[in-house]
Design an enzyme around this catalytic site. Sequence first.
Site, PDB file in Angstrom:
ATOM      1  N   GLU A  80       5.785   8.739 -53.230  1.00 54.79           N
ATOM      2  CA  GLU A  80       5.679   7.571 -52.346  1.00 54.79           C
ATOM      3  C   GLU A  80       4.198   7.322 -52.095  1.00 54.79           C
ATOM      4  OE1 GLU A  80       6.861   5.719 -47.998  1.00 54.79           O
ATOM      5  OE2 GLU A  80       6.162   7.779 -48.158  1.00 54.79           O
ATOM      6  N   ASP A 111       7.661  12.300 -50.187  1.00 61.57           N
ATOM      7  CA  ASP A 111       7.289  11.471 -49.042  1.00 61.57           C
ATOM      8  C   ASP A 111       5.774  11.496 -48.794  1.00 61.57           C
ATOM      9  OD1 ASP A 111       8.546  10.027 -46.694  1.00 61.57           O
ATOM     10  OD2 ASP A 111       7.509  11.582 -45.551  1.00 61.57           O
ATOM     11  N   HIS A 121      13.963   1.824 -47.592  1.00 64.98           N
ATOM     12  CA  HIS A 121      14.407   1.930 -46.198  1.00 64.98           C
ATOM     13  C   HIS A 121      13.313   1.633 -45.179  1.00 64.98           C
ATOM     14  CE1 HIS A 121      12.359   5.589 -47.179  1.00 64.98           C
ATOM     15  NE2 HIS A 121      12.382   5.977 -45.925  1.00 64.98           N
ATOM     16  N   ASP A 122      12.120   1.314 -45.661  1.00 64.11           N
ATOM     17  CA  ASP A 122      11.012   1.003 -44.750  1.00 64.11           C
ATOM     18  C   ASP A 122      10.622  -0.472 -44.772  1.00 64.11           C
ATOM     19  OD1 ASP A 122      10.662   3.718 -44.014  1.00 64.11           O
ATOM     20  OD2 ASP A 122       9.409   4.080 -45.782  1.00 64.11           O
ATOM     21  N   ASP A 164      14.878  13.914 -51.348  1.00 68.02           N
ATOM     22  CA  ASP A 164      13.634  13.533 -50.695  1.00 68.02           C
ATOM     23  C   ASP A 164      12.922  14.824 -50.299  1.00 68.02           C
ATOM     24  OD1 ASP A 164      11.774  11.867 -49.160  1.00 68.02           O
ATOM     25  OD2 ASP A 164      13.437  10.425 -49.039  1.00 68.02           O
TER      26      ASP A 164
END
Length: 552
Positions: free
Chosen positions: A268, A201, A333-334, A99
Amino acid sequence: MSADTWWRNGIVYQIYPRSFQDSDGDGIGDLDGIRARLDHLVSLGIDAVWISPIYPSPMVDFGYDIADFCDIDPRFGTLDSFDALVGDAHSRGLKVILDFVPNHTSDQHPWFVQSRSARSDPRRDWYLWRDPARDGGPPNNWVSNFGGPAWTFDPATGQYYAHSFLKQQPDLNWRNPEVRAAMYEVLRFWLRRGVDGFRVDVLSQIIKDAQFRDNPPNPDFMDGHDPFFRWLMLHNTDLPEVHQIVAEMRRVVDAFGDERSSRVLIGELYLPLPRLVAYYGLNAEGVLEGVQLPFNFQLIDTEWQAARIDRLVRDYEAALPAGAAPNWVLGNHDKSRIASRVGLRMARLAAMLLLTLRGTPTLYYGDEIGMTDVPIPIDEVQDPFEKNKPGMGLGRDPVRTPMPWSAEPHAGFTTGTPWLRLSDDWRTRNVDEQSRDAESMLALYRRLIALRRAQPALNGGDYEALEAEGEVLAYARKLEGQRLVVLLNFGATPVPISPALMPRQPVVLASTDPARGEFIEGPLMLAPCEGVVVGTVTDESPPHTLPVGIST
Ligand code: GLC
Ligand code: MG
């Protein structure tokens, strides 16, 4: 030699490292834990793991607040344990994706500590500092993704700094060439250690309006909505300049591939379709110079309905620039887990959809055993998003609970106390248990992934939309004369499938329904929530040698 483009259809598996496997009993997952679980990933059949942030961090946003981009947080391990993980993963044929968090650092990062020390500090301009507005308030109306203004006043130097997320996550100034150079060095640091790419990200937000103009009001905003949506993020999201930065990142990464494109960038990006596909970076020469995979989150956001999904797949396919690699994501994960969004039975159908659409699928850890969102009591809440906006259901803890491996204490996740509670059903819903059950979600995932590998049309074939009756989503995948048909019944009633849709000499290669056999007698009747992949019996592969149902 053709470029190594494994990411064009390889399967990406996201690991949330705190919750995958603990190796040292501190209740927090770590790198040695991941290394100990590579067998699971290999038997599942995925191609690459993407590991959420593992860098030194005060953990205010669980690692998305980074205090040193080029080291490992002691809770996760050391650079040596990282190298060992990459070595083992590579020797087992798995790629490793990290990430990369370019928008912000932790407020504890030495860069920010220096930057805030004085207006004259050479690193001052590495972050976004502005004078207060005339009334002493924030410089403009930008709001933080986690609630409240995107600005925090720093009394020591009398200015505000910008943060798109928590105040402990100050935004870097990507207009400053030194920042760009330093961040590209971060990419090189990990590329030299052998990583195969990065998930980037909040890529769309990294560069902001040079004049810091106010955002305009959102005409669709209504009282009662989350105040975050009061303004359109015109001046702090998806600026045209972002594409130049993306192209620079791509050049850094490409320089490390043995061939162009063997290392991948995944962005993302929560953006509407036309703005999303712009991140492929189609230039005037017809070359794609952006990220190879702008994450496509449409299956997360869509209403779960055949006609809707049919439309969005067609629109997405049509919007892709020539040569672009499509990709699909079911969870992360969100976001609420797929099994909670659509129910467990429908989650089987979702697995088939994800693994039979054209392009790179991304799986979220635990979805392969049908993990659901775990309600977290208020006094156990960990996620700052929830703490900042309590009661709005925004907390992400429920989708980040520890992976249940076995019926051993704490589901084999840790010998200590898990940092976040396990699901209630871990004694029965765990990897061991499902490995023994030919009808489990895990068996279905393994089966579908194996089929995808065995069938070139599923892996790399073209997509052809088909028209079906009722609540059935239908499409074909085609490659060099091979044609497979995928039929997915989103409805609650059985649906007969018109023989016109079926391939000649049809044979069922996979079904979400364990009871389905390979032969089709008469017209195919799809059960509620049933999905099938239908192929053709060929001379070389008579039906009995083809994989059947999910029970093999
Ligand atoms: C991304 C991450 C999210 C994180 C945020 C701030 O949206 O996926 O988990 O909180 O960025 O870094
Ligand atoms: Mg640990």
